[in-house]
Design a protein around this motif. Structure first.
Motif, mmCIF file in Angstrom:
data_model
loop_
_atom_site.group_PDB
_atom_site.id
_atom_site.type_symbol
_atom_site.label_atom_id
_atom_site.label_comp_id
_atom_site.label_asym_id
_atom_site.label_seq_id
_atom_site.Cartn_x
_atom_site.Cartn_y
_atom_site.Cartn_z
ATOM 1 N N ASP A 190 91.577 80.716 24.490
ATOM 2 C CA ASP A 190 91.551 80.558 25.797
ATOM 3 C C ASP A 190 91.367 81.986 26.255
ATOM 4 N N SER B 6 91.072 83.204 29.369
ATOM 5 C CA SER B 6 91.904 83.670 30.417
ATOM 6 C C SER B 6 93.229 83.905 30.182
ATOM 7 N N ASP C 285 90.947 91.294 23.718
ATOM 8 C CA ASP C 285 90.180 91.070 25.036
ATOM 9 C C ASP C 285 89.893 92.615 25.465
ATOM 10 N N THR D 4 87.005 91.970 31.299
ATOM 11 C CA THR D 4 86.731 90.566 32.014
ATOM 12 C C THR D 4 85.526 90.012 31.295
ATOM 13 N N LYS E 169 81.151 78.305 32.679
ATOM 14 C CA LYS E 169 80.646 79.478 32.260
ATOM 15 C C LYS E 169 79.477 79.535 31.410
ATOM 16 N N SER F 127 83.176 87.167 33.887
ATOM 17 C CA SER F 127 84.223 86.145 33.995
ATOM 18 C C SER F 127 84.923 85.668 32.845
ATOM 19 N N ASP F 128 86.372 85.703 33.009
ATOM 20 C CA ASP F 128 86.788 85.125 31.739
ATOM 21 C C ASP F 128 86.845 83.689 31.686
ATOM 22 N N SER F 129 86.780 82.903 30.425
ATOM 23 C CA SER F 129 86.772 81.449 30.147
ATOM 24 C C SER F 129 87.858 80.917 29.713
ATOM 25 N N GLY F 130 88.300 79.788 30.341
ATOM 26 C CA GLY F 130 89.437 79.145 29.730
ATOM 27 C C GLY F 130 89.442 78.449 28.297
#
Length: 125
Positions: free
Chosen positions: A36, A38, A56, A59, A85, A112-115
């Motif tokens: 995940d 995010s 990480d 972003t 995404k 953009s962060d992805s789940g």
């Protein structure tokens, strides 16, 4: 010359366990992870094999750190994701034997962060 096991070798009993194991292992994924992006703490994801951690970096920017490095930077990476995404590999990184950089972005291509992110790698180690 190809060192694959053929039917004549099998019939003659000329294949030892080490040869057969080496031949079978050529196509097996050497590393994979589902994580995940995010999450504030990714670690080794929800499930993984041969991944020491995921960094990480920013972003939509992640670095998968392999537990056992590949023998070179020439290995195959397959990516998947969800949540609308876009996911790409190594967009700004020099390929490395010990890491793979992953980038995710939204539908407008901004980071953009992805789940849900899925990474699988095949190659020699």
């Amino acid at each position: 010359a190809d060192d694959a096991v053929d039917s004549d070798e099998l019939a003659a009993g000329a294949v030892d366990a080490a040869h057969l194991a080496a031949d079978v292992l050529k196509g097996v994924a050497k590393g994979w992870i589902k994580f995940d992006g995010s999450s504030g703490s990714i670690g080794t994801g929800d499930a993984s094999h041969n991944v020491s951690s995921v960094t990480d970096s920013d972003t939509g920017d992640y670095i998968v750190n392999w537990d056992t490095n590949f023998s070179s930077a020439h290995y195959s990476v397959t990516l998947g994701g969800a949540n609308g995404k876009h996911i790409g590999e190594g967009y700004s990184a020099v390929p490395a034997a010990g890491t793979t950089q992953i980038a995710t972005s939204g539908e407008d291509w901004t980071p953009s962060d992805s789940g849900r992110i899925y990474v699988t790698a095949h190659g020699d180690q």
